[in-house]
Design an enzyme around this catalytic site. Sequence first.
Site, mmCIF file in Angstrom:
data_model
loop_
_atom_site.group_PDB
_atom_site.id
_atom_site.type_symbol
_atom_site.label_atom_id
_atom_site.label_comp_id
_atom_site.label_asym_id
_atom_site.label_seq_id
_atom_site.Cartn_x
_atom_site.Cartn_y
_atom_site.Cartn_z
ATOM 1 N N ARG A 76 0.917 -1.127 -0.042
ATOM 2 C CA ARG A 76 0.055 -0.028 -0.027
ATOM 3 C C ARG A 76 0.859 1.051 0.023
ATOM 4 N NH1 ARG A 76 -0.236 0.406 5.966
ATOM 5 N NH2 ARG A 76 0.324 -1.605 6.640
ATOM 6 N N ASP A 101 9.271 -10.492 6.583
ATOM 7 C CA ASP A 101 9.326 -9.451 7.414
ATOM 8 C C ASP A 101 10.707 -8.758 7.112
ATOM 9 O OD1 ASP A 101 9.931 -7.627 9.654
ATOM 10 O OD2 ASP A 101 8.059 -8.708 10.886
ATOM 11 N N VAL A 102 11.079 -7.477 7.018
ATOM 12 C CA VAL A 102 12.196 -6.997 6.849
ATOM 13 C C VAL A 102 12.990 -6.729 7.992
ATOM 14 C CG1 VAL A 102 11.466 -5.683 4.596
ATOM 15 C CG2 VAL A 102 11.541 -4.479 6.987
ATOM 16 N N ASN A 109 11.565 0.625 1.467
ATOM 17 C CA ASN A 109 10.663 1.494 1.582
ATOM 18 C C ASN A 109 9.849 1.242 2.768
ATOM 19 O OD1 ASN A 109 8.068 3.539 0.667
ATOM 20 N ND2 ASN A 109 7.510 1.278 0.970
ATOM 21 N N SER A 161 13.058 10.396 5.622
ATOM 22 C CA SER A 161 11.898 11.195 6.067
ATOM 23 C C SER A 161 12.552 12.399 6.343
ATOM 24 C CB SER A 161 11.195 10.735 7.127
ATOM 25 O OG SER A 161 10.257 11.647 7.601
ATOM 26 N N TYR A 208 11.435 6.999 15.356
ATOM 27 C CA TYR A 208 11.352 7.244 13.989
ATOM 28 C C TYR A 208 12.439 8.019 13.363
ATOM 29 C CZ TYR A 208 8.932 7.849 9.326
ATOM 30 O OH TYR A 208 8.421 8.344 8.215
ATOM 31 N N LYS A 247 15.272 7.295 10.557
ATOM 32 C CA LYS A 247 15.175 7.894 9.395
ATOM 33 C C LYS A 247 16.711 8.575 9.195
ATOM 34 C CE LYS A 247 11.405 6.085 7.905
ATOM 35 N NZ LYS A 247 11.294 5.433 6.743
HETATM 36 P P1 NAP Z 1 2.194 2.673 5.072
HETATM 37 O O1 NAP Z 1 1.208 3.178 3.968
HETATM 38 O O2 NAP Z 1 1.794 2.328 6.362
HETATM 39 O O3 NAP Z 1 3.041 1.360 4.335
HETATM 40 C C1 NAP Z 1 4.106 0.648 4.945
HETATM 41 C C2 NAP Z 1 4.303 -0.488 4.062
HETATM 42 O O4 NAP Z 1 5.296 -0.761 4.720
HETATM 43 C C3 NAP Z 1 3.059 -1.675 4.065
HETATM 44 O O5 NAP Z 1 3.075 -2.284 2.814
HETATM 45 C C4 NAP Z 1 3.611 -2.529 5.053
HETATM 46 O O6 NAP Z 1 3.051 -3.705 4.989
HETATM 47 C C5 NAP Z 1 5.302 -2.495 4.915
HETATM 48 N N1 NAP Z 1 5.818 -2.753 6.384
HETATM 49 C C6 NAP Z 1 5.720 -2.444 7.588
HETATM 50 N N2 NAP Z 1 6.391 -3.107 8.440
HETATM 51 C C7 NAP Z 1 7.026 -3.931 7.538
HETATM 52 C C8 NAP Z 1 7.736 -5.168 7.998
HETATM 53 N N3 NAP Z 1 8.398 -5.305 9.176
HETATM 54 N N4 NAP Z 1 8.387 -6.011 7.089
HETATM 55 C C9 NAP Z 1 7.950 -5.643 5.528
HETATM 56 N N5 NAP Z 1 7.135 -4.896 5.394
HETATM 57 C C10 NAP Z 1 6.513 -3.858 6.323
HETATM 58 O O7 NAP Z 1 3.453 3.793 4.883
HETATM 59 P P2 NAP Z 1 3.895 4.835 3.692
HETATM 60 O O8 NAP Z 1 3.351 6.221 4.099
HETATM 61 O O9 NAP Z 1 3.555 4.554 2.650
HETATM 62 O O10 NAP Z 1 5.378 4.768 4.013
HETATM 63 C C11 NAP Z 1 6.286 4.302 3.166
HETATM 64 C C12 NAP Z 1 7.798 4.692 3.605
HETATM 65 O O11 NAP Z 1 7.895 6.132 3.455
HETATM 66 C C13 NAP Z 1 8.173 4.474 5.134
HETATM 67 O O12 NAP Z 1 9.307 4.221 5.084
HETATM 68 C C14 NAP Z 1 7.983 5.785 5.857
HETATM 69 O O13 NAP Z 1 8.553 5.815 6.835
HETATM 70 C C15 NAP Z 1 8.374 6.666 4.781
HETATM 71 N N6 NAP Z 1 7.736 8.100 4.888
HETATM 72 C C16 NAP Z 1 6.271 8.290 4.695
HETATM 73 C C17 NAP Z 1 5.787 9.480 4.809
HETATM 74 C C18 NAP Z 1 4.370 10.103 4.856
HETATM 75 O O14 NAP Z 1 4.072 11.031 5.287
HETATM 76 N N7 NAP Z 1 3.376 9.037 4.700
HETATM 77 C C19 NAP Z 1 6.781 10.451 5.176
HETATM 78 C C20 NAP Z 1 8.171 10.307 4.960
HETATM 79 C C21 NAP Z 1 8.623 9.103 5.008
HETATM 80 P P3 NAP Z 1 2.082 -4.349 5.856
HETATM 81 O O15 NAP Z 1 0.763 -4.156 4.855
HETATM 82 O O16 NAP Z 1 2.203 -5.771 6.091
HETATM 83 O O17 NAP Z 1 1.947 -3.623 7.082
#
Ligand code: NAP
Length: 244
Positions: free
Chosen positions: A12, A60-61, A87, A139, A152, A156
């Site tokens: 997602r 699981d990463v 990611n 991030s 977090y 990062k």
């Molecule tokens: P998200 O919608 O919560 O999606 C996170 C993804 O990571 C999901 O596919 C989840 O899979 C997977 N995941 C979580 N824990 C895992 C694990 N232990 N092993 C394997 N997969 C795992 O988050 P997002 O917003 O797309 O974020 C993606 C990246 O961007 C992250 O690194 C986040 O820190 C970074 N980021 C996001 C934002 C923001 O505003 N959204 C801003 C800065 C940086 P499951 O479905 O299995 O949980």
Amino acid sequence: MNKVALITGATRGIGKEIALTLAKEGYHIAFNYRKENEELEQVKKEIEENQAKYLSVKADVSDFSECEEFVKQTIDQFGKIDVLVNNAGITKDSLLIRMKEEDFKEVINVNLVGTFNMTKNVIGYMLKARTGRIINISSVVGISGNAGQTNYSASKAGILGFTKSLAKEVASRNILVNAIAPGLIETSMTEVLKEEVKEEIEKTIPLKRIGTPKDVANVVKFLAGDESSYITGQVLHVDGGMLM
Ligand code: NAP
């Protein structure tokens, strides 16, 4: 011959958009999942709609041996890995005074150790191939810090040090390692934020809007492609000017 991209956390949000964007560019996609559910089926369907081949592996990463197996299966299926996108990430926010030890460690283990686990298992193949791209999703808070996110933002910030050190180690083999620092992006990670909080943040963003997964995926496409062949060890901010 199609390029192969391995993307973590593509079920997602930002990861899914990266997978679909690279699939549209003609890459074969390997991605992990943790649970079999409707979301996973939807990603598979959308990748196929782009005429791309995919491999999905339960991993699981934060678990080194599961990452090892994920990478092995990718090599068995596609024979190579051109691009690794680290990611997958989680948040477990609270002020340090209330933060549980396990919440600190879990965030570090998924976000930072997970990046190590995947990269360590992929790098040998890239070194042998004398080419490769590694793109780590950090991030803005890894640079600026943020109250309530010591775990977090430490994870990062760690990714940024990891990125620059590895970029120096592998540049001579034509492996480019860069990081992206997104600002606030509309995904399930940020949907927990109250509307008022998002509106307040939006006011501080020079471009006056919250980012989309596509904003990040387009930069991954650039860093994975030929146009970025003289860029390594860099952090690209994708934050609407939030942090300058
Ligand atoms: P998200 O919608 O919560 O999606 C996170 C993804 O990571 C999901 O596919 C989840 O899979 C997977 N995941 C979580 N824990 C895992 C694990 N232990 N092993 C394997 N997969 C795992 O988050 P997002 O917003 O797309 O974020 C993606 C990246 O961007 C992250 O690194 C986040 O820190 C970074 N980021 C996001 C934002 C923001 O505003 N959204 C801003 C800065 C940086 P499951 O479905 O299995 O949980």
